[in-house]
Design a protein around this motif. Sequence first.
Motif, PDB file in Angstrom:
ATOM      1  N   HIS A   1       0.850  -1.117  -0.079  1.00 21.49           N
ATOM      2  CA  HIS A   1       0.076   0.121  -0.038  1.00 21.49           C
ATOM      3  C   HIS A   1       0.760   1.269   0.107  1.00 21.49           C
ATOM      4  CE1 HIS A   1       1.061  -0.468   4.136  1.00 21.49           C
ATOM      5  NE2 HIS A   1       0.784   0.468   4.279  1.00 21.49           N
ATOM      6  N   ASP A   2       2.193   1.030   0.451  1.00 14.81           N
ATOM      7  CA  ASP A   2       3.109   2.208   0.541  1.00 14.81           C
ATOM      8  C   ASP A   2       3.278   2.652  -0.934  1.00 14.81           C
ATOM      9  OD1 ASP A   2       3.024   2.274   3.169  1.00 14.81           O
ATOM     10  OD2 ASP A   2       4.617   0.939   3.513  1.00 14.81           O
ATOM     11  N   PHE A   3       3.056   2.033  -1.901  1.00 15.12           N
ATOM     12  CA  PHE A   3       3.376   2.400  -3.189  1.00 15.12           C
ATOM     13  C   PHE A   3       2.610   3.697  -3.933  1.00 15.12           C
ATOM     14  CE2 PHE A   3       5.674  -1.539  -3.528  1.00 15.12           C
ATOM     15  CZ  PHE A   3       6.898  -1.328  -4.272  1.00 15.12           C
ATOM     16  N   LEU A   4       1.627   3.993  -2.923  1.00 19.11           N
ATOM     17  CA  LEU A   4       0.636   5.055  -3.339  1.00 19.11           C
ATOM     18  C   LEU A   4       1.443   6.635  -3.028  1.00 19.11           C
ATOM     19  CD1 LEU A   4      -2.564   4.061  -1.993  1.00 19.11           C
ATOM     20  CD2 LEU A   4      -1.864   3.957  -4.431  1.00 19.11           C
TER      21      LEU A   4
ATOM     22  N   LEU B   1       9.985   6.342  -5.320  1.00 16.81           N
ATOM     23  CA  LEU B   1      11.369   6.676  -5.771  1.00 16.81           C
ATOM     24  C   LEU B   1      12.477   5.928  -4.815  1.00 16.81           C
ATOM     25  CD1 LEU B   1      13.124   8.941  -7.418  1.00 16.81           C
ATOM     26  CD2 LEU B   1      12.411  10.362  -5.481  1.00 16.81           C
ATOM     27  N   GLY B   2      12.200   5.808  -3.701  1.00 14.14           N
ATOM     28  CA  GLY B   2      13.223   5.071  -2.768  1.00 14.14           C
ATOM     29  C   GLY B   2      13.394   3.662  -3.196  1.00 14.14           C
ATOM     30  N   ILE B   3      12.145   3.064  -3.598  1.00 10.30           N
ATOM     31  CA  ILE B   3      12.301   1.658  -4.188  1.00 10.30           C
ATOM     32  C   ILE B   3      13.053   1.687  -5.507  1.00 10.30           C
ATOM     33  CG2 ILE B   3      10.853  -0.206  -5.099  1.00 10.30           C
ATOM     34  CD1 ILE B   3      10.651   0.174  -1.961  1.00 10.30           C
ATOM     35  N   ILE B   4      12.871   2.606  -6.432  1.00  9.85           N
ATOM     36  CA  ILE B   4      13.446   2.408  -7.374  1.00  9.85           C
ATOM     37  C   ILE B   4      15.094   2.671  -7.307  1.00  9.85           C
ATOM     38  CG2 ILE B   4      13.784   3.870  -9.649  1.00  9.85           C
ATOM     39  CD1 ILE B   4      11.023   4.131  -9.691  1.00  9.85           C
ATOM     40  N   ILE B   5      15.390   3.710  -6.681  1.00 11.34           N
ATOM     41  CA  ILE B   5      16.785   4.013  -6.282  1.00 11.34           C
ATOM     42  C   ILE B   5      17.464   2.875  -5.578  1.00 11.34           C
ATOM     43  CG2 ILE B   5      18.255   5.400  -4.862  1.00 11.34           C
ATOM     44  CD1 ILE B   5      16.187   7.784  -5.247  1.00 11.34           C
ATOM     45  N   SER B   6      16.796   2.272  -4.738  1.00 12.51           N
ATOM     46  CA  SER B   6      17.474   1.085  -3.897  1.00 12.51           C
ATOM     47  C   SER B   6      17.623  -0.254  -4.738  1.00 12.51           C
ATOM     48  CB  SER B   6      16.495   0.548  -2.836  1.00 12.51           C
ATOM     49  OG  SER B   6      16.215   1.511  -1.765  1.00 12.51           O
ATOM     50  N   LEU B   7      16.631  -0.298  -6.072  1.00 15.70           N
ATOM     51  CA  LEU B   7      16.724  -1.343  -6.659  1.00 15.70           C
ATOM     52  C   LEU B   7      17.982  -1.046  -7.767  1.00 15.70           C
ATOM     53  CD1 LEU B   7      13.146  -2.042  -7.899  1.00 15.70           C
ATOM     54  CD2 LEU B   7      14.460  -3.774  -6.960  1.00 15.70           C
ATOM     55  N   ALA B   8      17.943   0.085  -8.156  1.00 18.41           N
ATOM     56  CA  ALA B   8      19.248   0.519  -8.960  1.00 18.41           C
ATOM     57  C   ALA B   8      20.594   0.263  -8.153  1.00 18.41           C
ATOM     58  CB  ALA B   8      19.128   2.130  -9.636  1.00 18.41           C
ATOM     59  N   ALA B   9      20.669   0.577  -6.868  1.00 23.03           N
ATOM     60  CA  ALA B   9      21.677   0.266  -6.029  1.00 23.03           C
ATOM     61  C   ALA B   9      21.970  -1.409  -6.183  1.00 23.03           C
ATOM     62  CB  ALA B   9      21.624   0.649  -4.728  1.00 23.03           C
TER      63      ALA B   9
END
Length: 284
Positions: free
Chosen positions: A132-135, A141-149
């Motif tokens: 639910h936090d993806f809303l 943005l934090g998830i995308i940045i962390s995935l890139a890391a």
Amino acid sequence: MVCFLWGTTWLASKQGVKHMPAFQLAGIRQFLGGLAYTIYFFARGRVRWPGWKEWKTIFILALFNFILSNGLATWGLKYISGGLAAIINAIVPLWLVINTFFTRGPALPPKAVIGFAFGFAGICFIFYEHLHDFLDPGFTLGIIISLAATWTWALGTVYTKKHAKTFNPYFGIGLQMIISGIVLYSVSQVTGFAVPLNQIPWQAWTAIAYLVIFGSVISFLAYLYALQNLSVVQTSLYAYINPIVAVLLGTLLFNEKLTWFIAVGGAITLYGVYLVNNAFRKIK
């Protein structure tokens, strides 16, 4: 040591970015950690400066292992919790498995593949509560940045395995950290996301001290030693344990929730770790 200490550094970094910009924190951490390495080797008189080809390897490793991976991971903590960031970091073994298939590396034992499936399933089970936090755009943005890391760290892991033995790896870590520290700190200054050193609060300096000693020096020495003596896939298993350490300590120290999703997901993950270790042990 890698599994436990790197699990705690997610929480330390999270506390640090509450009080100062992420790239500045990462830059100071890496520079001081690298300085500790180089001073140690200079004091012992065991310094052989790298040649041109070795410097190329050092710059590439600094880019993947520290500037991009650690810089992005620290930035991501501005938007998500330390425990969740550690959970995302568990994707690293999947990148390594994908790399093995595409580069036609040694075939993975069937039990190891099953173990990875269990490990990742456990991580997903833990992650389910956060859907639910993806809303929240900041959370996404934090998830995308962390995935890139995680992707840049996986690339650095493979490159380290292939090239780290061409020079003194321990002295090389210090050089990589100093390079990345200068780059990250410069980025924070140029972009305007920096605060004067004398205005950084004691909470941030405490986090930096912990990250330098336990995250940048002790843990990375242990990680490099393991990487040189175990397979890349085995070494990457720390990514499954880190989330459990981060979540449990987050509960004990910062009153974060410990739910049955976390408990069951953690058990599934540990079973996956057992299967992978057992598969490679039989091969040896």
